[in-house]
Design a protein around this motif. Sequence first.
Motif, PDB file in Angstrom:
ATOM      1  N   VAL A   1       0.835  -1.201   0.000  1.00  0.00           N
ATOM      2  CA  VAL A   1       0.000   0.000   0.000  1.00  0.00           C
ATOM      3  C   VAL A   1       0.872   1.254   0.000  1.00  0.00           C
TER       4      VAL A   1
ATOM      5  N   LEU B   1      -6.615  -2.997  -5.258  1.00  0.00           N
ATOM      6  CA  LEU B   1      -6.156  -1.728  -4.678  1.00  0.00           C
ATOM      7  C   LEU B   1      -5.142  -1.096  -5.612  1.00  0.00           C
TER       8      LEU B   1
ATOM      9  N   LYS C   1      -8.124   3.733  -1.035  1.00  0.00           N
ATOM     10  CA  LYS C   1      -7.344   2.498  -0.990  1.00  0.00           C
ATOM     11  C   LYS C   1      -6.761   2.295   0.405  1.00  0.00           C
TER      12      LYS C   1
ATOM     13  N   TYR D   1      -7.309  -0.642   3.141  1.00  0.00           N
ATOM     14  CA  TYR D   1      -6.215  -1.340   3.816  1.00  0.00           C
ATOM     15  C   TYR D   1      -6.472  -1.389   5.321  1.00  0.00           C
TER      16      TYR D   1
ATOM     17  N   THR E   1      -5.614   7.064  -4.099  1.00  0.00           N
ATOM     18  CA  THR E   1      -4.943   6.657  -2.866  1.00  0.00           C
ATOM     19  C   THR E   1      -5.849   6.619  -1.633  1.00  0.00           C
TER      20      THR E   1
ATOM     21  N   ALA F   1      -5.890   1.874  -8.465  1.00  0.00           N
ATOM     22  CA  ALA F   1      -5.137   3.123  -8.321  1.00  0.00           C
ATOM     23  C   ALA F   1      -4.546   3.536  -9.664  1.00  0.00           C
TER      24      ALA F   1
END
Lengths: 487, 493
Positions: free
Chosen positions: B82, B338, B254, B258, B251, B342
């Motif tokens: 991430v 993810l 995402k 996470y 971002t 992105a």
Amino acid sequence: MSPETAVWLAPAIPLAGAPLIALAGRSPNLREAVTLITAALLFLVVLQLVPEVMAGGRPAVTVLEMLPGLTLAFEVEPLGMVFAVVASFLWIVTSIYSIGYMRGHHEKDQTRFYVCFALALSSAVGVAFAGNMLTLFIFYEALTLTTYPLVTHSGTKEAVAAGRTYLGILLATSIGLQLLAIVWTWTLTGTLDFTTGGILQGRASPTVAAVLYALFLFGIGKAALMPLHRWLPAAMVAPVPVSALLHAVAVVKAGVFTVLKVSIYLFGIDFLAEVGASQWLMYVAAATILIGSLVALKQDNLKRRLAYSTVSQLSYIVLGATLANSLGAIGGGMHIAMHAFGKITLFFCAGAIDVALHKKQVSEMRGIGRAMPVTMTAFLIGSLSIIGLPPFGGLWSKWYLGLGTLEAGEYALLAVLMISSLLNVAYLLPIPIRAFFSTAEQGNETPGLKEAPLPCVLALSVTALGCLFLFFFPEPVFRVLSLMVPS
Amino acid sequence: MIADHLPALQVVIPLLAAPLCVLLRWPGPAWALATAASWATFGVAVLLLIAVLEQGVLSYHLGGWEPPWGIEYRIDLANAFVLLIVAAISAVVLPFARRSVAVEIPEDKAYLFYCMYLLCLTGLLGIAATGDAFNVFVFLEISSLSSYVLISLGKDRRALTAAFQYLIMGTIGATFYLIGVGLLYAMTGTLNMVDLAQRIPAVADTRTVQAAFAFLVIGIGVKAAAFPLHLWLPNAYCYAPSVVTAFLAATATKVSIYVALRILFTVFGPAFSFETLEIDIVTVPFALIAMLLASTVAIFQTNVKRLLAYSSVAQIGYMVLGISLGTVTGVTAGIVHLFNHAMIKGGLFLALGCVFLTLGSVQLRDMAGLARRMPWTMAAFVIGGLSLIGVPLTTGFISKWVLIQATLEKGLWYFAVLILASSLLAVVYVWRVVEAAYFRPVPESAAEVSEAPLALLVPTWLLILANVYFGVDTSLTLGVARRAAETLLGAAA
């Protein structure tokens, strides 16, 4: 050149040709020269592979691993060999034809046209040589996307609407059904490699196999099985070379080719016959054959009539696959080549008539035989080959398909094939007959001899002769195809 | 050694660069500093991922205080991945920002923009890096407050209301999260995630812990814009400055996803989340509705930015669905999406940024015939759109493949059908833009525009080409995602 090199070069050549064609866009002569050279190179490279495959070899290359256990890989087997030879040879002929047609028709954006054409051919060869179902799917989708700008080439409202139908049906079926079937197969078997005898045997219950097979068959929208055939008549708004090579050969044959691949190498014809997964789809194919022909009878626009004829003829091949015996599969494979030569001739003629006399409707074509004797003779030859009469190649594929129905004990389907031939006679033959034997209506006479530009006439003569050639020499095709089914 | 301090550097570099931007004042130097800081951060993220791949989990004790008393930065594969996503997107977006800021933000406020941007980056990286539940809240607030500011900087006056709406929703979300952390602290006396994971089983049967779980999930759901807590997102994305939209879309949500992964799998553990509380009963239907409903809504948008915003809500549904399946393949699908999403949305919003900065509008009708005038921009949009649909050889295809595989492995074939149906809806909304740009005639009143400058095209194409590259070579993305999923699921087993 080793066969392995030839395998990856084949899809790479038109792919590399495309930017070169774009660069040469300023000078039409240079641009068309690049197209022709690319096409010729492709054909030579494909030809290189023939002896190897005829000898029973299966040259293969793995390009890279995309997902764990799933590779982007090529493997040349007999069916793909036939498809690639036919498509790459006809690309040369079509390129010659395009020169006459596109210039004669004063089309705009010709550079984009040639670039997309090269990309589409790269995708078609990728489909032909795909070593597993994932690779095939990738190129199958690429073929849809690269032909979309060709379908909407004119940019008119009508073309955009047709493009919607085209993309809508082809993407909806391939993403919605085919992809599901592919991932399902992958979860069941852990492989997507094309394997002689199939990979699903023993891994799928009869019910699952039946559902999967239906998902595949309707998911392969390019095979134009009814009721998912609408994109094909819609695609007729494209310039004639596109309809001729892509929507009579490369795209639609990619569809039925995929059907054959799935039937032979994923399911295996023995497994299909054993579980009867294809039984009812056989009748769907038969219905498509008949309905397609009947609808074709009613079309006045020549290209649309030919499109419905294609819908009907494609189902011959689907029928061959669903018969689930080796004669049917071989007959289907042969029909890929035979129908290609016959139908491309007819489309070339339709385009030539449009360029020379600006006629698109069948009803306007009385008496044009005197103005265009070569074109209309070629049309007659193409028609006879599609109908399946000697001395033309179309006879052989129908012969083996007929034998296939007998072996499967499906006498009704044999009758369907016969009736369809009669319908072919009814919607195709009147066109050349009226062109030669009736006189044009008052005020619609054609002035003396007026053929299309030379490249067009040359191209349609070559493909018409091809139909004749394939009658006398079908043996290599049969021999190579018989290698694909376990004896 | 400097290498030992990588986890701290990851967060400290942008944090220190932010006030320096304020000191610099001029837009040019502030931009240069922000870009340098962002690239340095990206370098650190790459080194961190390599370190984690080689050495396994990195544990960094801030100020030398031992966990669970001190704050621990704990980097395993999941958050290293991430961190890489966030840092990479920022590194690509910042070069684009210069022109976007010059056009969309008053010159005297430009340096403040860069300051806020770096703070936002700090917050997002901090959330991902830390192993402390309360510290997550701190960074969550840093990133949220700065993103409210960033959104409100949009030229359109509606940006203010959008930012305010987001502020209200975001604050509620953050408060819920804090309440959840507070309840957990009351029951366990610790804030360290690993420590929490060890202590929760003893008190798992209490209402307090279960309430904490609910607060945490809902709080983070708001920040992740998980349906039906997504209402702030379309306006916020729509009215924010172009570059902010691209950065946040790629971002912010995402990172929140996470955090959800951490809460579900590391803190509470899959057994508690999926067997005791059966969270999937709630999240799966919502994820499916998000996929279908938000995609349908996207079809009817006339503002392309808003169209993509709704598409984001749908795509978050894919991630939530993958995670909710609770299997290794499912979580892999969530994590890999993810990254892939992105790339997709970052690229698409940057392409739209090119359009906005040259054309001054992202309304569908104004984009008529744009492809002839801005061929490269629109080509980028088409490729990004294909990836959004999930056409082979793009990242979107990889995500979809893994997600469908995950559903079929569990025998949930009707989920697979719904996923594919949602992709088809994506075809419709992407193609509306394509048809407008490629086939509609240029409106008579249209201003003369030409292709966007290279400074905008290069970052855009970088992300778009990343879509193609990672759609073909998945060894990095899928490999890391699978191992991260195994770590997340295995840690509790």
